[in-house]
Each structure stands twice: as structure tokens, then as C-alpha cells.
Design an enzyme around this catalytic site. Structure first.
Site, PDB file in Angstrom:
ATOM      1  N   LYS A 262      47.646  42.376  22.290  1.00 32.80           N
ATOM      2  CA  LYS A 262      46.509  41.810  21.552  1.00 32.80           C
ATOM      3  C   LYS A 262      46.548  42.263  20.098  1.00 32.80           C
ATOM      4  O   LYS A 262      47.089  43.324  19.795  1.00 32.80           O
ATOM      5  CB  LYS A 262      45.199  42.317  22.160  1.00 32.80           C
ATOM      6  CG  LYS A 262      44.843  41.731  23.507  1.00 32.80           C
ATOM      7  CD  LYS A 262      43.507  42.277  23.981  1.00 32.80           C
ATOM      8  CE  LYS A 262      43.142  41.728  25.352  1.00 32.80           C
ATOM      9  NZ  LYS A 262      42.900  40.283  25.363  1.00 32.80           N
TER      10      LYS A 262
ATOM     11  N   ARG B 230      43.404  37.915  36.350  1.00 35.10           N
ATOM     12  CA  ARG B 230      43.644  37.068  37.518  1.00 35.10           C
ATOM     13  C   ARG B 230      44.739  37.647  38.414  1.00 35.10           C
ATOM     14  O   ARG B 230      44.756  37.413  39.609  1.00 35.10           O
ATOM     15  CB  ARG B 230      43.972  35.639  37.047  1.00 35.10           C
ATOM     16  CG  ARG B 230      45.199  35.539  36.207  1.00 35.10           C
ATOM     17  CD  ARG B 230      45.264  34.248  35.380  1.00 35.10           C
ATOM     18  NE  ARG B 230      44.433  34.309  34.177  1.00 35.10           N
ATOM     19  CZ  ARG B 230      44.341  33.339  33.283  1.00 35.10           C
ATOM     20  NH1 ARG B 230      44.991  32.191  33.462  1.00 35.10           N
ATOM     21  NH2 ARG B 230      43.573  33.473  32.229  1.00 35.10           N
TER      22      ARG B 230
HETATM   23  N1  BES Z   1      40.024  40.730  29.112  1.00 37.04           N
HETATM   24  C1  BES Z   1      40.524  39.547  28.504  1.00 37.04           C
HETATM   25  C2  BES Z   1      39.428  38.521  28.270  1.00 37.04           C
HETATM   26  C3  BES Z   1      38.522  38.765  27.099  1.00 37.04           C
HETATM   27  C4  BES Z   1      38.963  38.578  25.815  1.00 37.04           C
HETATM   28  C5  BES Z   1      37.216  39.125  27.319  1.00 37.04           C
HETATM   29  C6  BES Z   1      38.093  38.775  24.752  1.00 37.04           C
HETATM   30  C7  BES Z   1      36.357  39.304  26.269  1.00 37.04           C
HETATM   31  C8  BES Z   1      36.782  39.138  24.992  1.00 37.04           C
HETATM   32  C9  BES Z   1      41.576  38.897  29.391  1.00 37.04           C
HETATM   33  O1  BES Z   1      42.354  39.771  30.127  1.00 37.04           O
HETATM   34  C10 BES Z   1      42.487  38.138  28.482  1.00 37.04           C
HETATM   35  O2  BES Z   1      43.137  38.758  27.693  1.00 37.04           O
HETATM   36  N2  BES Z   1      42.512  36.836  28.641  1.00 37.04           N
HETATM   37  C11 BES Z   1      43.321  36.006  27.817  1.00 37.04           C
HETATM   38  C12 BES Z   1      43.914  34.941  28.684  1.00 37.04           C
HETATM   39  C13 BES Z   1      44.972  34.130  27.998  1.00 37.04           C
HETATM   40  C14 BES Z   1      46.188  34.975  27.716  1.00 37.04           C
HETATM   41  C15 BES Z   1      45.328  32.963  28.881  1.00 37.04           C
HETATM   42  C16 BES Z   1      42.423  35.421  26.731  1.00 37.04           C
HETATM   43  O3  BES Z   1      41.291  35.063  27.008  1.00 37.04           O
HETATM   44  O4  BES Z   1      42.885  35.347  25.599  1.00 37.04           O
HETATM   45 MN    MN Z   2      44.032  40.448  28.998  1.00 37.16          MN
END
Ligand code: BES
Ligand code: MN
Ligand code: ZN
Length: 486
Positions: free
Chosen positions: A270, A344
Site C-alpha cells: 500500500k 477474503r
Molecule cells: N483492508 C483493506 C480494505 C480497506 C482499505 C479498508 C482502505 C479501509 C480503508 C483490504 O484488505 C484491501 O486492501 N482491499 C483492497 C482490495 C483490492 C486490492 C482489490 C482495496 O480495497 O484496495
Molecule cells: Mn489489504
């Protein structure tokens, strides 16, 4: 906090022994039975332009004439709904916060019938107003002197108030537990810590708690969960906690909470901005512990099982890589196209594990996608289920708990994006509708029972100056579980 109720007529409010009287003014319908000194103070404040009879307005009066309490607060609400009432009480508590009031009495200044939901809302407002995170900041200022709250109601409302207070207190304790867990930084709140918290909750509240380690998880064939954990030096935990309130033969409600104690994204790392907030990525797990606590205190006649897969998502030489294919406990293979779609990957194995309980219904709770925040913002959690009956029950629970969620679509067409040339499925779809494809991924593991998924990415915590966990959706889940007993 000590919560109780006192049966008294509106006319006797001037004599109530307390440090502060908080009167909720319902529109312009001031009760004609309201004690004369209070009615006069209210009329005068309105006439002098010090209090507008508009929702959201409030006024503090010190040493009000003819009133035993040394402090008086009026809070005007739009209507007599529990939602408006909670906002009014929160407003009034805000005014009284800086005062020395230890004991506050709350009553209707206008016409209003106390329902259980109102009493519950008062407790929730008090919980919100008094929670302070201290664990790594012992210097944090105290929330105030408040130690006791009395609801002043009519005789006919006393039973509902008693019930609402009990429900409210149990939920508030669950919310506080969830907030406390989620607020702790990731170097404190590790998977091991969550396991210990579950054990501790088991001891104090009579739950049966099992905590599995990596070996046990591998033996169960949870190749997907394991692959997320493998990049971190912090050992994984798989937590199973059971509340047994009915015969063993009765099918349990199962809650599954995402317990990523820190989400760096893994190799699909990230960006740095706000990455600290990924300590809240175990908000689903926290809400499962909070709900277990609330239910264990209310003791409904049902069985409830909480399941928490917990680990960190870290990049390292051992971490799972984009393109790696893993085998889930269900036997289905998954091509991990993005290691940041890890929630997931840990949930799917927990959902397969849940099959062994032959559940009446399974709800998973996860801070799953940024896309859900784009879709719904910070107010509604995303509700996903193909089952209209479960959807109806979840929406009803969300309304009565004042913990909103919004149903999202789950048409078959959204499954398309998960196709992979190298495995039974990929772990991501396209960028669009990302919250829905995530739900469609989970759905592939839930064929054996009734199921709903809550995406709480926008509601589990607040960012900015008020950064901190909300404890949501403990109220929604508790109401949902309680309704299953009826
Ligand atoms: N924990 C995150 C989701 C999230 C992101 C919650 C920002 C709150 C704020 C999750 O694990 C994630 O990173 N999801 C990705 C999925 C994507 C790679 C398909 C996302 O939402 O960017
Ligand atoms: Mn994630
Ligand atoms: Zn995550």
C-alpha cells in the site's frame, strides 16, 4: 457506570436528587404536566432567544430557580424517535461534560413515551461520551465526572426502561471492548493478543474458547489463510469462541470476523499515506468479540459461535507473491493476483470451517474493501446477501440498533471478473464494483448455509482528528443475534 431508573411524574422532576437534570425537549410539545418551574424556565429561555425549539439546539442553566438539581440542560430533538433522542442526549451530555456533575437524571420535557429503544439509546450516548483510549496514552484527560445516570420515567414505562437499560449496558460493554481492541496499535494488538483476549473473555463470561496455531491451521488444510500469514514473523491465530445458551442440538448463529492486525498490502504494498489506519483491519474480529460479550451478558436462549482468523499481512522474502496459486480448505484453488486483497483469503477458509457447525446462519464482518467506502461513505456498512429473509433481518436489526447498513446487489454477473486461467478463481475482479466482487468471492465458500456479509471498511473507525475505532457493528450484530432467539 451505574444506570438505573426512577418512577416519577413530570411534575416531580424539580425534586429529583441528582447533580444535573437533562431534559429532552420534543419539538414544541411541552408537556402540560411538566413542573411549573421547569416549564417557566423553558418558556423564558425560548422567549429571550436563548433556546430555539429546533432540533440540535441545547441550553445549559446553572442553579435553576425552583429546581433541586444544581444544573439543568435542555436539548431539543426533532421527534420522539430513538435516533433523534440519542442525538439530543449526546448534545446534553456534551453541555454537562465540563461540569462537576457525577449523577445525571434524564427525562422527557415534552410528550414522550419511554420505549426500551430510548433507554438503550441513552446508554449508547453515555458510552460514546465517556469512552477514552488510555492503553498507550495514560495521560489522556478523563471524559468527565459522570458515574451515575438515572432515567426518570412514568410507571407504565418502567419495564421497558429496565429492559432497554440492560440491553444498552451489554451492548455498550461490547462496543467498548471492540473499540479498545481495535484502537490498540498493531505492535500491541497482535494475533496472539487477540487469542489471549478471547481466552480472557471466555473465562470472565463463560465461553468455550479454542485458539489454533499454524500447525493446526495447516492440518485443517487452510492453505489460503496460511498464505497470507506466511510473510510475517508474527504467528497466526485461529480463534473459535462459543456461547452455549440452548441445547447442543440447536443450530448456532456463527459470526466470522476478519482479524488482520496490520495490513501493509503485502508484496502488492500500500502507499504510505494513512497506512497506520490499517491497524484497524481487525475491526471485524473486534466486533465479533464485542458481540460475544454483549450476548454472554444478556444470556438469550440460543447458541452463538465466533470465528476469527487472525494474522498480519506483510511483505518479506517468505511472503506470498502475485500469481501464486493456493489451495483453500474447500479444495478450490485461488490465484492471488493482488496480495492486498487478503481479507477474503483468510475469510474463505474460516467460512469453510464454519460448515462443521451446521449453522442456522453465518454472518461475516470485515473491513474488506476501499471500494465499499467509495460506494457508501462512512455512514452505512455494506450488506451483501442473496437471501432476502436474512437481508430483512439484518436491515431490521440495523434500524433498531441505530447502526445503519445498506443492501448491495449480488447478481451472478458480478462473478465474471473472478475468472482465472491458472486456478478456480482469482482473488480480485476489476476495479469497478470492488466491494461486490469481494462479496462474490466469499459467496463461493458459503453454499452450505444461509449467509450474509458486512463490509465495515467505512464504519469500523473514524479518520482525522477523531481518529479511533467506533465499535460498529456490535449494536447491529447484537440485535440480529437476539432476534434469532425469538
Ligand atoms: N483492508 C483493506 C480494505 C480497506 C482499505 C479498508 C482502505 C479501509 C480503508 C483490504 O484488505 C484491501 O486492501 N482491499 C483492497 C482490495 C483490492 C486490492 C482489490 C482495496 O480495497 O484496495
Ligand atoms: Mn489489504
Ligand atoms: Zn485488509
Amino acid at each position: 457506570m451505574d444506570f438505573r431508573h426512577l418512577v416519577a411524574t413530570p411534575d416531580a422532576l424539580t425534586a429529583v436528587a441528582c447533580d444535573a437534570l437533562l431534559l429532552v425537549v420534543t419539538g414544541d410539545a411541552v408537556d402540560s404536566a411538566l413542573a411549573a418551574p421547569l416549564a417557566a424556565l423553558l418558556r423564558d429561555a425560548v422567549a429571550q432567544g436563548d433556546l430555539a425549539l429546533k432540533s440540535g439546539k441545547a441550553l445549559y442553566l446553572h442553579r435553576p430557580a425552583g429546581v433541586k438539581a444544581a444544573r439543568l440542560a435542555f436539548a431539543v430533538v426533532a421527534n420522539t424517535s430513538a435516533k433523534a433522542f440519542k442525538a439530543g442526549v449526546a448534545q446534553g451530555l456534551g453541555l454537562l461534560k465540563g461540569t462537576g456533575a457525577k449523577h445525571i437524571a434524564v427525562a422527557f420535557a415534552g410528550k414522550g413515551e419511554w420505549l426500551a429503544d430510548h433507554a438503550e439509546a441513552v446508554v449508547a450516548a453515555v458510552g460514546d461520551a465517556t469512552y477514552v483510549y488510555r492503553h498507550t496514552k495514560p495521560s489522556a484527560p478523563a471524559a468527565g465526572a459522570l458515574a451515575k445516570l438515572t432515567i426518570v420515567c412514568g410507571k407504565a414505562d418502567a419495564k421497558a426502561v429496565t429492559q432497554g437499560l440492560a440491553r444498552g449496558e451489554a451492548i455498550a460493554a461490547g462496543v467498548a471492548l471492540a473499540r479498545e481492541c481495535a484502537n490498540r496499535p498493531a505492535n500491541h494488538c497482535t494475533p496472539t493478543y487477540l487469542g489471549e483476549q478471547a481466552k480472557k473473555l471466555g473465562k470472565s463470561h463463560g465461553l468455550k474458547v479454542e485458539v489454533l496455531d499454524r500447525k493446526a491451521v495447516e492440518k485443517l488444510g487452510m492453505g489460503s489463510f496460511r498464505s497470507v500469514a506466511q510473510g510475517s514473523a508474527e504467528p497466526l491465530r485461529f480463534i473459535v469462541a462459543r456461547y452455549e445458551g440452548a441445547a447442543k442440538t440447536q443450530a448456532p448463529v456463527v459470526l466470522v470476523g476478519k482479524g488482520i492486525t496490520f495490513d501493509t498490502g503485502g508484496i502488492s504494498i500500500k502507499p504510505a499515506a494513512e497506512m497506520d489506519e490499517m491497524k484497524f483491519d481487525m475491526g471485524g474480529a473486534a466486533s465479533v468479540l464485542g458481540t460475544l460479550r454483549a450476548i454472554a451478558e444478556l444470556k438469550p436462549k440460543l447458541n452463538l459461535i465466533g470465528i476469527i482468523p487472525s494474522c498480519e499481512n506483510m511483505p518479506s522474502s517468505r511472503a506470498v507473491k502475485p500469481g501464486d496459486v493456493v489451495t483453500s480448505m474447500s479444495g478450490q484453488t485461488i490465484e492471488i493476483l493482488n496480495t492486498d486483497a487478503e481479507g477474503r483469503l483468510i475469510l474463505c477458509d474460516a467460512l469453510t470451517y464454519a460448515e462443521r457447525f451446521k449453522p442456522a446462519v453465518v454472518v461475516d464482518i470485515a473491513t474488506l474493501t476501499g471500494a465499499c467506502v467509495v460506494a457508501l461513505g462512512y455512514h452505512h456498512s455494506g450488506l451483501f446477501t442473496a437471501d432476502d429473509e436474512v437481508a430483512g433481518q439484518m436491515l431490521a436489526a440495523s434500524r433498531s440498533a441505530l447502526d445503519p447498513c445498506w443492501r448491495m446487489p449480488m447478481d451472478e454477473e458480478y462473478d465474471e471478473g473472478l475468472k482465472s486461467n491458472f486456478a478456480d478463481m482469482g482473488n480480485i475482479g476489476g476495479r469497478m464494483g470492488g466491494a461486490i466482487t469481494a462479496a462474490m468471492f466469499l459467496r463461493r465458500f458459503t453454499g452450505k448455509y444461509r449467509w450474509a456479509h458486512l463490509d465495515i471498511a467505512g464504519t469500523a473507525w473514524k479518520s482525522g482528528a477523531a481518529k479511533g475505532a467506533t465499535g460498529r457493528p456490535v449494536p447491529l450484530l447484537t440485535h440480529f443475534v437476539l432476534a434469532q432467539a425469538k
